[in-house]
Design a protein around this motif. Sequence first.
Motif, PDB file in Angstrom:
ATOM      1  N   GLU A   1       2.116  -0.178  12.942  1.00 13.95           N
ATOM      2  CA  GLU A   1       1.238   0.886  12.447  1.00 13.95           C
ATOM      3  C   GLU A   1      -0.217   0.482  12.541  1.00 13.95           C
ATOM      4  O   GLU A   1      -1.079   1.277  12.851  1.00 13.95           O
ATOM      5  N   ARG A   2      -0.432  -0.769  12.170  1.00 16.78           N
ATOM      6  CA  ARG A   2      -1.816  -1.253  12.142  1.00 16.78           C
ATOM      7  C   ARG A   2      -2.034  -2.224  13.287  1.00 16.78           C
ATOM      8  O   ARG A   2      -1.130  -2.948  13.694  1.00 16.78           O
TER       9      ARG A   2
ATOM     10  N   SER B   1       6.157   2.058   3.926  1.00 17.90           N
ATOM     11  CA  SER B   1       4.874   1.600   4.433  1.00 17.90           C
ATOM     12  C   SER B   1       3.772   1.786   3.380  1.00 17.90           C
ATOM     13  O   SER B   1       2.955   0.890   3.144  1.00 17.90           O
TER      14      SER B   1
ATOM     15  N   PHE C   1       1.499  -1.242   1.130  1.00 21.08           N
ATOM     16  CA  PHE C   1       0.056  -1.305   0.894  1.00 21.08           C
ATOM     17  C   PHE C   1      -0.234  -1.349  -0.614  1.00 21.08           C
ATOM     18  O   PHE C   1      -0.960  -2.227  -1.101  1.00 21.08           O
TER      19      PHE C   1
END
Length: 239
Positions: A227-228, A121, A125
């Motif tokens: 997650e987001r 993860s 990003f």
Amino acid sequence: MIKLDILVFGAHPDDAELGAGGTIAKEVANGKKVGIIDLTRGELGTRGSAELRDKEANAAAAILKVTVRENLGFRDGFFINDETHQLEIIKMIRRYRPDIVLCNAIEDRHIDHGKGSKLVSDACFLSGLIKIDTQLDGKNQDPWRPKLVYHYIQWKNITPDFVLDISGFMDKKVAAILAYGSQFHDPNSKEPETPISSKTFIESVKYRAQDMGRLVGKDYAEGFTVERLIAIDRLSSII
Ligand SMILES: [Zn+2]
């Protein structure tokens, strides 16, 4: 250069199949290009060996008809979430440019799962940052950030944020899992029993998929967490 639609990461060979095998088979059947990248060769596994698991992983990849399967050769049990490991994953993300990444459960029985989940993860990003330079085969890579990162559910009963209907693909999922003959139930095996080698384990995998399906009126489903926060355009856009 191959561009993938979906890239699935797993800490160990067989994680992708256990967590998302039905989803992978379904997406491939729908024409999507899917790849699997295993972080380790599972060399600390109680049963089997790294060499055997390489062969099993290739057999499972053939059953699921994925476009690529690679292994990053990180240390089973001991890899960490640091710059060196993140850069290796960034190179794969920039190489295959997936729109969607699937990775391990955010927290699980095996310590590598939560660790691998955060590592992938974080790398997703970082991969979008233009000032992080990476090279592959002597060529500079362009930044690439997947649009979505989802976490599949494996051992622990994590409440999913959404489930994906895998009715019609359960047989493929089970066949891909059983390709790992060294890991799962074999009445002739002389190797020590493990939590996943019991006779009831495969039944529990089927039961979980049935139970997740039951919640949404389908035969089988696989669950994922996000997650987001995900934005939708209109209230009706996911109907
Ligand atoms: Zn695992």
